[in-house]
Structures are given as structure tokens and as C-alpha cells.
Motif scaffolding. Structure first.
Motif, PDB file in Angstrom:
ATOM      1  N   GLU A  82       0.834  -1.207   0.000  1.00  8.41           N
ATOM      2  CA  GLU A  82       0.000   0.000   0.000  1.00  8.41           C
ATOM      3  C   GLU A  82       0.867   1.255   0.000  1.00  8.41           C
ATOM      4  OE1 GLU A  82      -4.213  -1.381   1.986  1.00  8.41           O
ATOM      5  OE2 GLU A  82      -2.573  -0.903   3.364  1.00  8.41           O
ATOM      6  N   LEU A 102      -4.497  -7.236  -4.725  1.00 13.04           N
ATOM      7  CA  LEU A 102      -4.069  -5.840  -4.719  1.00 13.04           C
ATOM      8  C   LEU A 102      -3.768  -5.430  -6.149  1.00 13.04           C
ATOM      9  CD1 LEU A 102      -2.826  -7.204  -1.919  1.00 13.04           C
ATOM     10  CD2 LEU A 102      -1.938  -4.913  -1.656  1.00 13.04           C
ATOM     11  N   LYS A 135      -2.492  -1.850  -8.758  1.00 12.44           N
ATOM     12  CA  LYS A 135      -1.927  -0.511  -8.891  1.00 12.44           C
ATOM     13  C   LYS A 135      -1.987  -0.114 -10.350  1.00 12.44           C
ATOM     14  CE  LYS A 135       2.465   1.971  -8.397  1.00 12.44           C
ATOM     15  NZ  LYS A 135       3.861   1.871  -7.918  1.00 12.44           N
ATOM     16  N   HIS A 141      -3.545  -0.990  -3.878  1.00  9.69           N
ATOM     17  CA  HIS A 141      -4.740  -0.922  -3.040  1.00  9.69           C
ATOM     18  C   HIS A 141      -5.473  -2.263  -3.092  1.00  9.69           C
ATOM     19  CE1 HIS A 141      -6.382  -0.014  -7.039  1.00  9.69           C
ATOM     20  NE2 HIS A 141      -7.499  -0.545  -6.585  1.00  9.69           N
TER      21      HIS A 141
END
Length: 174
Positions: free
Chosen positions: A138, A169, A171, A143
Motif C-alpha cells: 500500500e 491488490l 496498482k 490498493h
């Protein structure tokens, strides 16, 4: 970051040392010397030589290596391009060198690998109970998507000591 890091791409000649390196980074007493150990979560190995060979053979895949000036393997990271997404996995840094920039070097290299292949998104999964690792990603722009994936049941990737799930996750790559 250590300025003496060099990027290389693994070949089939690297399978033995990669399997040994990844297992030392993830499991057992050696892994406990770093902050990213899975030793308390899983028994067994993280990967075997056949698994490394399989990963190297995937379409659009590269195993990125961080080497020092002597050619010693300090870290590795798998990247695989699938359309506009680069999937990242199995970041492994020598435990005694963790927190010294090797992981950051490899993460940036893997994202650049994706950009060079036209990817606009970087995606990975992390074991849900690895809060410190999720926080690490993060801080680097990833995220949580809210999506989950089941933890692999194949014992050649480890034997869970508790129920585990993978969190996805992402990005955006600019």
C-alpha cells in the motif's frame, strides 16, 4: 538502496538456485531472520525446481533477479504479462538483506517490465493475515480491490497451518 544491484532475467539454468533462494526467504529458520517469513503460517516448501521451471515457461513471464557485483542472487520476483495486466508474485529477498532496498528495486523492475509490455495495471495477491506485507505494498501505491482468491491446495506450495485466503491488490501503472 544499494547502488550495486543489477537486474537480470532468470533462465532455465537458474531453477535450482531460485528454488533454494525462494524457500530460504519464505520458510524455515532462515526465513525467520527477515520480516516476510511465512514459517508461522505454512509448513513445507514454497516451491520446487519443477515449479520454478513451470513459472519460467509461462507465456509473457519473466523471473527478475537482483544480483550484486559478484553475481550473487539477493532477490527475485516473478512477473507475467496477460493483456494489459502484469501479474506479480513470489517476491523473495535474502532474509538478512530485507529492509535494504532489494524488494523495492525488484518491485520497480517488475512494474517497468509490465510497462514495457503495454500493461496499465499491476496485480498481485497476498495472504490475508500478512498485514505488514499488505501495508508495504500500500505504501508503494497498491490498493486492496476487495476481491479474494483461495489459497492453493497443492502441498508443493506449502501446507497451511490455518485457513488462508489471498487478497487481491492492484496498482495503476502510469
Amino acid at each position: 538502496m544499494n547502488p550495486a544491484l543489477h537486474l537480470a532475467h532468470a533462465t532455465s539454468d537458474d531453477t535450482t538456485r531460485l528454488a533454494r533462494h525462494v524457500n530460504a526467504a519464505y520458510r524455515g529458520d532462515t526465513a525467520r531472520q527477515g520480516w516476510t517469513t511465512e514459517s508461522d503460517l505454512l509448513d513445507g516448501q514454497r516451491i520446487d525446481e519443477a515449479g520454478v521451471a513451470d513459472m519460467l515457461a509461462l507465456p509473457g513471464a519473466a523471473m527478475l533477479l537482483a544480483l550484486n557485483d559478484k553475481g550473487e542472487l539477493l532477490g527475485s520476483f516473478h512477473a507475467q504479462v496477460k493483456g494489459s495486466v502484469v501479474y506479480l508474485g513470489m517476491l523473495a529477498v535474502t532474509p538478512t538483506l530485507q529492509t535494504q532496498g532489494v524488494g523495492k528495486f525488484l518491485l520497480e523492475a517488475a512494474e517497468n517490465y509490465g510497462r514495457q509490455h503495454g500493461c496499465t495495471v499491476s496485480k498481485m495477491t497476498v495472504i490475508s493475515v500478512r498485514a505488514e506485507l499488505i501495508a508495504y505494498y500500500e505504501r508503494r501505491g497498491y490498493h486492496l480491490t476487495g476481491a479474494t482468491e483461495p489459497f492453493p491446495t497443492d502441498p508443493r506450495y506449502g501446507i497451511p497451518k490455518q485457513p488462508l485466503v489471498l487478497l487481491v491488490l492492484e496498482k495503476a501503472l502510469g
